[in-house]
Scaffold this motif. Structure first.
Motif, short mmCIF file in Angstrom:
data_model
loop_
_atom_site.label_atom_id
_atom_site.label_comp_id
_atom_site.label_asym_id
_atom_site.label_seq_id
_atom_site.Cartn_x
_atom_site.Cartn_y
_atom_site.Cartn_z
N VAL A 128 -8.21 -4.77 -1.86
CA VAL A 128 -7.77 -4.21 -1.54
C VAL A 128 -8.56 -2.67 -0.97
O VAL A 128 -7.74 -1.92 -0.18
N ILE A 129 -9.18 -2.28 -1.60
CA ILE A 129 -9.82 -0.60 -0.77
C ILE A 129 -10.82 -1.29 0.67
O ILE A 129 -10.03 -0.33 0.88
N TYR A 148 0.51 -1.21 -0.10
CA TYR A 148 0.29 0.05 0.09
C TYR A 148 0.90 1.48 0.00
O TYR A 148 -0.12 2.49 0.01
N ALA A 183 -9.53 -5.15 -6.60
CA ALA A 183 -9.35 -4.10 -6.99
C ALA A 183 -10.73 -3.49 -4.55
O ALA A 183 -10.13 -3.34 -4.12
N TYR A 218 -8.53 2.64 -8.90
CA TYR A 218 -7.45 1.44 -8.23
C TYR A 218 -7.63 0.36 -9.65
O TYR A 218 -6.31 0.43 -10.21
N ARG A 219 -8.43 0.04 -9.90
CA ARG A 219 -8.70 -1.24 -10.83
C ARG A 219 -7.67 -0.09 -11.96
O ARG A 219 -7.15 0.09 -13.34
N ALA A 252 -13.18 5.15 -5.36
CA ALA A 252 -11.84 4.23 -5.25
C ALA A 252 -11.71 2.81 -5.93
O ALA A 252 -10.29 2.89 -6.77
N ILE A 253 -12.32 1.85 -5.67
CA ILE A 253 -12.43 1.26 -6.73
C ILE A 253 -12.32 1.17 -7.70
O ILE A 253 -11.49 0.41 -8.60
N ILE A 267 -7.19 8.00 -4.66
CA ILE A 267 -7.25 6.89 -4.53
C ILE A 267 -8.01 6.97 -2.97
O ILE A 267 -9.29 6.82 -1.83
N HIS A 327 -6.21 2.44 -11.99
CA HIS A 327 -4.30 2.35 -12.11
C HIS A 327 -3.64 1.02 -12.43
O HIS A 327 -2.07 1.31 -12.35
N SER A 328 -4.30 0.95 -11.77
CA SER A 328 -3.69 -1.35 -11.40
C SER A 328 -4.24 -2.06 -12.91
O SER A 328 -3.19 -2.93 -13.25
N ILE A 341 -0.07 3.92 -3.68
CA ILE A 341 -1.16 4.70 -3.82
C ILE A 341 -1.95 5.66 -4.12
O ILE A 341 -1.21 7.24 -2.80
#
Length: 101
Positions: free
Chosen positions: A91-92, A54, A88, A77-78, A73-74, A61, A80-81, A57
């Motif tokens: 992680v969130i 983490y 996702a 994250y998807r 945020a999800i 996010i 970016h990653s 991040i």
């Protein structure tokens, strides 16, 4: 030529990411992602490297989590990653728990 421990870890992680993104059905049927994760964890532990998934991040996010906007945020994250929805969400959720403390 001698490689440092960090170079070896980066190469291993890069290999795992490439392997997962290529979606080889033969690899997926014989070696689960969890098995690969366990092996990487063992290598990191053996080398004594501190790893915080983490640490990097993106701020947008973290801001979305702080604002309580889990869906945003999800999605971020998807974006970016390249992670799956399931990953996702996990992680969130972990980040939300860490921020509560």
């Amino acid at each position: 030529m001698v490689f440092s421990e960090i170079e070896i870890i980066v190469a291993l992680i890069f290999g795992v990411v490439i392997g997962q993104s290529l979606s080889f059905k033969a690899i997926k049927s014989t070696v689960s992602t969890r098995t690969i994760d366990n092996k990487l964890d063992a290598i990191i532990d053996y080398l004594g490297v501190e790893f915080d998934p983490y640490k990097n991040i993106p701020l947008d996010i973290l801001q979305s989590i702080k604002e309580g906007n889990r869906v945003k945020a999800i999605k971020l994250y998807r974006l970016h990653s390249g992670a799956s929805l399931k990953e996702a969400r996990s992680v969130i959720a972990d980040l939300e728990e860490r921020n509560k403390s």
